[in-house]
Design a protein around this motif. Sequence first.
Motif, PDB file in Angstrom:
ATOM      1  N   GLY A 195      16.654  83.573 -45.125  1.00 17.94           N
ATOM      2  CA  GLY A 195      15.532  83.311 -46.005  1.00 17.94           C
ATOM      3  C   GLY A 195      15.825  82.226 -47.030  1.00 17.94           C
ATOM      4  N   PRO A 196      14.832  81.958 -47.891  1.00 20.21           N
ATOM      5  CA  PRO A 196      14.984  80.899 -48.883  1.00 20.21           C
ATOM      6  C   PRO A 196      16.188  81.132 -49.796  1.00 20.21           C
ATOM      7  CG  PRO A 196      12.722  81.699 -48.811  1.00 20.21           C
ATOM      8  CD  PRO A 196      13.547  82.628 -47.971  1.00 20.21           C
ATOM      9  N   MET A 197      16.859  80.042 -50.114  1.00 27.99           N
ATOM     10  CA  MET A 197      18.008  80.129 -51.020  1.00 27.99           C
ATOM     11  C   MET A 197      18.291  78.769 -51.637  1.00 27.99           C
ATOM     12  SD  MET A 197      21.234  80.421 -48.348  1.00 27.99           S
ATOM     13  CE  MET A 197      20.490  81.692 -47.390  1.00 27.99           C
ATOM     14  N   GLY A 198      19.071  78.801 -52.710  1.00 30.15           N
ATOM     15  CA  GLY A 198      19.475  77.579 -53.387  1.00 30.15           C
ATOM     16  C   GLY A 198      20.602  76.883 -52.649  1.00 30.15           C
ATOM     17  N   VAL A 199      20.849  75.650 -53.045  1.00 29.96           N
ATOM     18  CA  VAL A 199      21.893  74.839 -52.424  1.00 29.96           C
ATOM     19  C   VAL A 199      23.256  75.511 -52.546  1.00 29.96           C
ATOM     20  CG1 VAL A 199      23.158  72.650 -52.624  1.00 29.96           C
ATOM     21  CG2 VAL A 199      20.673  72.649 -52.655  1.00 29.96           C
ATOM     22  N   LYS A 200      23.559  76.053 -53.735  1.00 33.19           N
ATOM     23  CA  LYS A 200      24.877  76.686 -53.936  1.00 33.19           C
ATOM     24  C   LYS A 200      25.078  77.870 -53.006  1.00 33.19           C
ATOM     25  CE  LYS A 200      25.910  75.335 -58.661  1.00 33.19           C
ATOM     26  NZ  LYS A 200      26.184  75.783 -60.027  1.00 33.19           N
ATOM     27  N   ALA A 201      24.064  78.709 -52.872  1.00 27.98           N
ATOM     28  CA  ALA A 201      24.169  79.877 -51.990  1.00 27.98           C
ATOM     29  C   ALA A 201      24.296  79.443 -50.537  1.00 27.98           C
ATOM     30  CB  ALA A 201      22.958  80.784 -52.162  1.00 27.98           C
ATOM     31  N   LEU A 202      23.546  78.432 -50.156  1.00 28.87           N
ATOM     32  CA  LEU A 202      23.622  77.918 -48.792  1.00 28.87           C
ATOM     33  C   LEU A 202      25.005  77.355 -48.514  1.00 28.87           C
ATOM     34  CD1 LEU A 202      21.998  77.480 -46.197  1.00 28.87           C
ATOM     35  CD2 LEU A 202      21.108  75.368 -47.185  1.00 28.87           C
ATOM     36  N   ALA A 203      25.528  76.583 -49.451  1.00 30.47           N
ATOM     37  CA  ALA A 203      26.857  75.996 -49.291  1.00 30.47           C
ATOM     38  C   ALA A 203      27.926  77.083 -49.206  1.00 30.47           C
ATOM     39  CB  ALA A 203      27.158  75.043 -50.452  1.00 30.47           C
ATOM     40  N   ALA A 204      27.840  78.069 -50.082  1.00 27.60           N
ATOM     41  CA  ALA A 204      28.830  79.153 -50.078  1.00 27.60           C
ATOM     42  C   ALA A 204      28.792  79.920 -48.763  1.00 27.60           C
ATOM     43  CB  ALA A 204      28.588  80.096 -51.252  1.00 27.60           C
ATOM     44  N   GLY A 205      27.603  80.197 -48.283  1.00 27.97           N
ATOM     45  CA  GLY A 205      27.467  80.934 -47.028  1.00 27.97           C
ATOM     46  C   GLY A 205      27.985  80.174 -45.830  1.00 27.97           C
ATOM     47  N   MET A 206      27.963  78.859 -45.917  1.00 23.41           N
ATOM     48  CA  MET A 206      28.420  78.037 -44.796  1.00 23.41           C
ATOM     49  C   MET A 206      29.859  77.570 -44.979  1.00 23.41           C
ATOM     50  SD  MET A 206      24.965  75.913 -43.957  1.00 23.41           S
ATOM     51  CE  MET A 206      25.629  75.267 -42.439  1.00 23.41           C
ATOM     52  N   GLY A 207      30.424  77.852 -46.150  1.00 30.67           N
ATOM     53  CA  GLY A 207      31.810  77.455 -46.398  1.00 30.67           C
ATOM     54  C   GLY A 207      31.989  75.958 -46.565  1.00 30.67           C
ATOM     55  N   ASP A 245      30.869  72.339 -49.211  1.00 27.25           N
ATOM     56  CA  ASP A 245      30.600  71.892 -50.570  1.00 27.25           C
ATOM     57  C   ASP A 245      29.094  71.704 -50.796  1.00 27.25           C
ATOM     58  OD1 ASP A 245      30.524  69.194 -52.532  1.00 27.25           O
ATOM     59  OD2 ASP A 245      32.029  70.709 -53.040  1.00 27.25           O
ATOM     60  N   SER A 246      28.640  71.986 -52.012  1.00 26.10           N
ATOM     61  CA  SER A 246      27.220  71.825 -52.356  1.00 26.10           C
ATOM     62  C   SER A 246      26.733  70.400 -52.146  1.00 26.10           C
ATOM     63  CB  SER A 246      26.978  72.225 -53.813  1.00 26.10           C
ATOM     64  OG  SER A 246      27.165  73.603 -53.986  1.00 26.10           O
ATOM     65  N   SER A 247      27.585  69.425 -52.455  1.00 26.88           N
ATOM     66  CA  SER A 247      27.166  68.027 -52.271  1.00 26.88           C
ATOM     67  C   SER A 247      26.944  67.716 -50.793  1.00 26.88           C
ATOM     68  CB  SER A 247      28.184  67.065 -52.877  1.00 26.88           C
ATOM     69  OG  SER A 247      29.429  67.157 -52.203  1.00 26.88           O
ATOM     70  N   THR A 248      27.717  68.350 -49.924  1.00 30.63           N
ATOM     71  CA  THR A 248      27.536  68.159 -48.484  1.00 30.63           C
ATOM     72  C   THR A 248      26.209  68.754 -48.038  1.00 30.63           C
ATOM     73  OG1 THR A 248      29.927  68.213 -48.138  1.00 30.63           O
ATOM     74  CG2 THR A 248      28.547  68.621 -46.204  1.00 30.63           C
ATOM     75  N   VAL A 249      25.883  69.952 -48.534  1.00 31.40           N
ATOM     76  CA  VAL A 249      24.604  70.580 -48.197  1.00 31.40           C
ATOM     77  C   VAL A 249      23.458  69.709 -48.703  1.00 31.40           C
ATOM     78  CG1 VAL A 249      23.079  72.538 -48.675  1.00 31.40           C
ATOM     79  CG2 VAL A 249      25.453  72.935 -48.035  1.00 31.40           C
ATOM     80  N   THR A 250      23.556  69.221 -49.917  1.00 36.32           N
ATOM     81  CA  THR A 250      22.504  68.372 -50.478  1.00 36.32           C
ATOM     82  C   THR A 250      22.273  67.148 -49.593  1.00 36.32           C
ATOM     83  OG1 THR A 250      23.007  69.113 -52.719  1.00 36.32           O
ATOM     84  CG2 THR A 250      21.825  67.012 -52.509  1.00 36.32           C
ATOM     85  N   ARG A 251      23.361  66.524 -49.170  1.00 38.40           N
ATOM     86  CA  ARG A 251      23.276  65.339 -48.316  1.00 38.40           C
ATOM     87  C   ARG A 251      22.676  65.688 -46.943  1.00 38.40           C
ATOM     88  NH1 ARG A 251      28.066  64.116 -49.116  1.00 38.40           N
ATOM     89  NH2 ARG A 251      29.030  64.921 -47.238  1.00 38.40           N
ATOM     90  N   GLN A 252      23.061  66.836 -46.382  1.00 39.97           N
ATOM     91  CA  GLN A 252      22.572  67.231 -45.064  1.00 39.97           C
ATOM     92  C   GLN A 252      21.122  67.719 -45.102  1.00 39.97           C
ATOM     93  OE1 GLN A 252      25.522  70.090 -43.819  1.00 39.97           O
ATOM     94  NE2 GLN A 252      26.927  68.519 -43.079  1.00 39.97           N
ATOM     95  N   VAL A 253      20.700  68.299 -46.214  1.00 42.61           N
ATOM     96  CA  VAL A 253      19.342  68.825 -46.329  1.00 42.61           C
ATOM     97  C   VAL A 253      18.320  67.709 -46.559  1.00 42.61           C
ATOM     98  CG1 VAL A 253      17.843  70.159 -47.883  1.00 42.61           C
ATOM     99  CG2 VAL A 253      19.937  71.169 -47.008  1.00 42.61           C
ATOM    100  N   ALA A 254      18.724  66.633 -47.213  1.00 42.81           N
ATOM    101  CA  ALA A 254      17.777  65.560 -47.564  1.00 42.81           C
ATOM    102  C   ALA A 254      16.945  65.083 -46.373  1.00 42.81           C
ATOM    103  CB  ALA A 254      18.516  64.398 -48.228  1.00 42.81           C
ATOM    104  N   PRO A 255      17.550  64.747 -45.227  1.00 43.08           N
ATOM    105  CA  PRO A 255      16.704  64.303 -44.110  1.00 43.08           C
ATOM    106  C   PRO A 255      15.831  65.425 -43.532  1.00 43.08           C
ATOM    107  CG  PRO A 255      19.036  64.294 -43.457  1.00 43.08           C
ATOM    108  CD  PRO A 255      18.968  64.589 -44.930  1.00 43.08           C
ATOM    109  N   LYS A 278      11.456  72.801 -46.844  1.00 46.36           N
ATOM    110  CA  LYS A 278      10.733  72.466 -48.065  1.00 46.36           C
ATOM    111  C   LYS A 278      11.481  73.009 -49.276  1.00 46.36           C
ATOM    112  CE  LYS A 278       7.316  75.957 -47.242  1.00 46.36           C
ATOM    113  NZ  LYS A 278       5.974  76.404 -47.243  1.00 46.36           N
ATOM    114  N   ARG A 279      11.360  72.253 -50.341  1.00 45.84           N
ATOM    115  CA  ARG A 279      11.916  72.676 -51.623  1.00 45.84           C
ATOM    116  C   ARG A 279      10.787  73.355 -52.388  1.00 45.84           C
ATOM    117  NH1 ARG A 279      14.584  67.222 -51.671  1.00 45.84           N
ATOM    118  NH2 ARG A 279      16.803  67.643 -51.434  1.00 45.84           N
ATOM    119  N   THR A 280      11.091  74.540 -52.909  1.00 45.94           N
ATOM    120  CA  THR A 280      10.097  75.260 -53.689  1.00 45.94           C
ATOM    121  C   THR A 280      10.755  75.795 -54.954  1.00 45.94           C
ATOM    122  OG1 THR A 280      10.532  77.326 -52.514  1.00 45.94           O
ATOM    123  CG2 THR A 280       8.767  75.947 -51.654  1.00 45.94           C
TER     124      THR A 280
END
Length: 171
Positions: free
Chosen positions: A60-72, A74-84, A92-94
């Motif tokens: 379900g919906p979650m923040g970047v930090k939670a997504l990054a932690a769950g995937m093991g 870095d948050s910056s990597t998730v941010t970069r991968q989520v952008a496209p 979607k960002r909500t």
Amino acid sequence: MPTTQDMTTDLDPGLLDALQHQVAVFARRAEQTRLGGVGQVRNSMDRAAYLLLNRLDQEGPMGVKALAAGMGIDSSTVTRQVAPLVDTGLVKRTSHPEDGRAVVLQLSPRGQARLEEVRSSRRELMRQVTDGWTEEERESFCTLLTRFNSALSARQAGLPAAEQEAAASGS
């Protein structure tokens, strides 16, 4: 404290060599084929996008930090991968329902449909690759591969050997 050499002396070096070789071959073949499915959908979604969309779908919906932690990762990597994924309308960002200042990521209806299309293609690839296997063989392989991945993840996280084994066995 036992050394790596001490820990492997009781194990069959030939078997360990064969195991590491098969893992290396698997990694190469997985990268070459990208295990991307079959048909027109084959290789139409990269691994990072698939894993992110899959996690958002399952948890379900979650923040970047939670997504990054769950995937093991870095948050910056998730941010970069989520952008496209946001740019193409798959994610979607909500606003966070309890804290309007925080942003959560969630799978869009388009992302859900696309993920199911890719899953279906990849499911068919797994069916084809394991054609001739029994259901028990598929289950056993999945169990062992899951255990192997858990052990690698625990090792990457720097857990002590005993905790690595516990994580790998699901204890």
